[in-house]
Motif scaffolding. Structure first.
Motif, PDB file in Angstrom:
ATOM      1  N   VAL A  67      36.930  43.101  36.672  1.00  0.00           N
ATOM      2  CA  VAL A  67      36.496  44.054  37.697  1.00  0.00           C
ATOM      3  C   VAL A  67      35.305  43.453  38.438  1.00  0.00           C
ATOM      4  CG1 VAL A  67      35.692  46.390  38.163  1.00  0.00           C
ATOM      5  CG2 VAL A  67      37.258  45.981  36.258  1.00  0.00           C
ATOM      6  N   CYS A  68      35.539  43.056  39.694  1.00  0.00           N
ATOM      7  CA  CYS A  68      34.441  42.463  40.467  1.00  0.00           C
ATOM      8  C   CYS A  68      33.987  43.358  41.596  1.00  0.00           C
ATOM      9  CB  CYS A  68      34.833  41.085  40.992  1.00  0.00           C
ATOM     10  SG  CYS A  68      35.702  41.092  42.561  1.00  0.00           S
ATOM     11  N   GLY A  69      34.731  44.441  41.891  1.00  0.00           N
ATOM     12  CA  GLY A  69      34.337  45.338  42.964  1.00  0.00           C
ATOM     13  C   GLY A  69      35.244  46.544  43.044  1.00  0.00           C
ATOM     14  N   LEU A  70      34.773  47.562  43.767  1.00  0.00           N
ATOM     15  CA  LEU A  70      35.539  48.795  43.985  1.00  0.00           C
ATOM     16  C   LEU A  70      35.363  49.185  45.445  1.00  0.00           C
ATOM     17  CD1 LEU A  70      34.466  50.713  40.748  1.00  0.00           C
ATOM     18  CD2 LEU A  70      36.708  49.698  41.181  1.00  0.00           C
ATOM     19  N   MET A  71      35.837  48.322  46.317  1.00  0.00           N
ATOM     20  CA  MET A  71      35.512  48.427  47.741  1.00  0.00           C
ATOM     21  C   MET A  71      35.893  49.766  48.346  1.00  0.00           C
ATOM     22  SD  MET A  71      36.490  45.717  50.699  1.00  0.00           S
ATOM     23  CE  MET A  71      36.086  45.997  52.419  1.00  0.00           C
ATOM     24  N   SER A  72      37.005  50.349  47.905  1.00  0.00           N
ATOM     25  CA  SER A  72      37.441  51.598  48.524  1.00  0.00           C
ATOM     26  C   SER A  72      36.540  52.773  48.154  1.00  0.00           C
ATOM     27  CB  SER A  72      38.884  51.920  48.124  1.00  0.00           C
ATOM     28  OG  SER A  72      38.970  52.272  46.757  1.00  0.00           O
TER      29      SER A  72
END
Length: 336
Positions: A244-249
């Motif tokens: 998990v490197c990001g949760l852009m949404s």
């Protein structure tokens, strides 16, 4: 150096939801003067990346929050204009973290030298920089794809996702990309050579993803969350790995964002691990840079840059980035 002032972009208010132009101020300040042991850096390229949104909220995350009036943070490619430091000379090109401004002072630490003859210097904040290394470290250290396994990555035409899928294929895995719109999907399939690609805007997106992953998903590289994660969860195989490197949404949300419930993690023996690329910095030089440069040279790793001209355009470009309007690694050309 032709500029006579230091143009910079500062944060003037915390966004509520999506950032707007009113959250930023473009201003001119005097060009700073380096002291003993310091350097004056002129920014050539500024990297725009989704993580910057989390720094604008006024609350600390993995790093300190930006205060109102602070220069926006960001990685840069810069040229040494003046040097009072024995290890650096005028004209050296470096990777720095000098933010959204034309000039910055450095004490010489945390700089990485760039060879302008090896690749376009803008790649030092793209495929050969933080985004590329994020893909490399997260996939190989956490995802650990094996030959024949299925690796799925969202935002597959972007700076990180595009590299994830290509490295998966280099390692013998099957790469399935998720992108938004026909043009980006065609790029992922035809230029990046992913094995399959699915448009997350399609009304039957979940069904298409299932069809593209007939043997389930062994590695899901998470950088988006939202509906993409919901479509992925039923397809995860036992012992699947999820870097998990990001949760852009979810960066504009007030809530907690996407999640994988513990029962699913338990019943399928999943490995879910968040990470920051600097946790693996010992693999940056020479391992990643040497391997990635070799892959670019032999054509197995391709990249695309979305270059915006002028620091004044940075706020608009950044807002567009969070809406998925960029195509490839988004950088701002600040100076020639």
């Amino acid at each position: 150096m032709t500029a006579t002032t230091n143009r910079r972009v500062v944060l003037v208010s915390h966004p509520k939801g999506k950032p707007t132009a009113e959250n930023f101020r473009i201003e001119d300040a005097p060009i700073p003067t380096p002291g003993d042991g310091e350097l004056l850096l002129e920014t050539l390229f500024l990297s725009l990346d989704p993580y910057m949104r989390t720094r604008m909220n006024g609350t600390a995350t993995y790093a300190a929050a930006l205060e109102l009036g602070d220069v926006m943070v960001g990685g840069t490619v810069a040229r040494v204009e003046q040097s009072n430091h024995p290890d650096w000379k005028e004209g050296d090109v470096v990777v720095a973290y000098s933010g959204w401004q034309s000039f910055a002072i450095s004490d010489g630490s945390n700089l990485r030298r760039v060879d302008p003859d090896s690749a376009p210097v803008s790649t030092a904040v793209g495929v050969l920089g933080m985004p590329g290394f994020t893909a490399y470290a997260g996939l190989l250290e956490i995802g650990q794809p094996k030959a024949g396994e299925t690796v799925v990555v969202a935002a597959a035409s972007g700076a990180v996702g595009s590299v994830v899928g290509q490295i998966a294929r280099i390692k013998g895995a099957r790469a399935v990309g998720i992108a938004g719109g026909p043009e980006k999907c065609a790029f992922v399939k035809d230029e990046l050579k992913f094995d399959a690609v699915v448009d997350h805007r399609a009304p039957d997106f979940a069904e298409q993803l299932a069809k593209a992953c007939p043997d389930g998903i062994d590695v899901y590289f998470e950088n988006v969350g939202g509906q993409v994660l919901e479509a992925v969860k039923p397809l995860l195989n036992n012992f699947a790995r999820i870097p998990v490197c990001g949760l852009m949404s979810h960066y504009n949300d007030a809530g907690a964002g996407a999640s994988i419930d513990l029962s699913l993690t338990l019943f399928k023996s999943l490995t879910v691990r968040g990470f920051l690329q600097n946790e693996f910095v010992e693999r940056l030089e020479p391992t990643f840079l040497k391997e990635a440069a070799g892959w670019i040279k032999d054509g197995s790793l391709r990249y695309r840059e979305d270059i915006v001209e002028g620091l004044d355009k940075a706020p608009e470009a950044f807002i567009g980035l969070l809406d998925g309007k960029n195509f490839g690694k988004l950088v701002v050309r600040v100076a020639e």
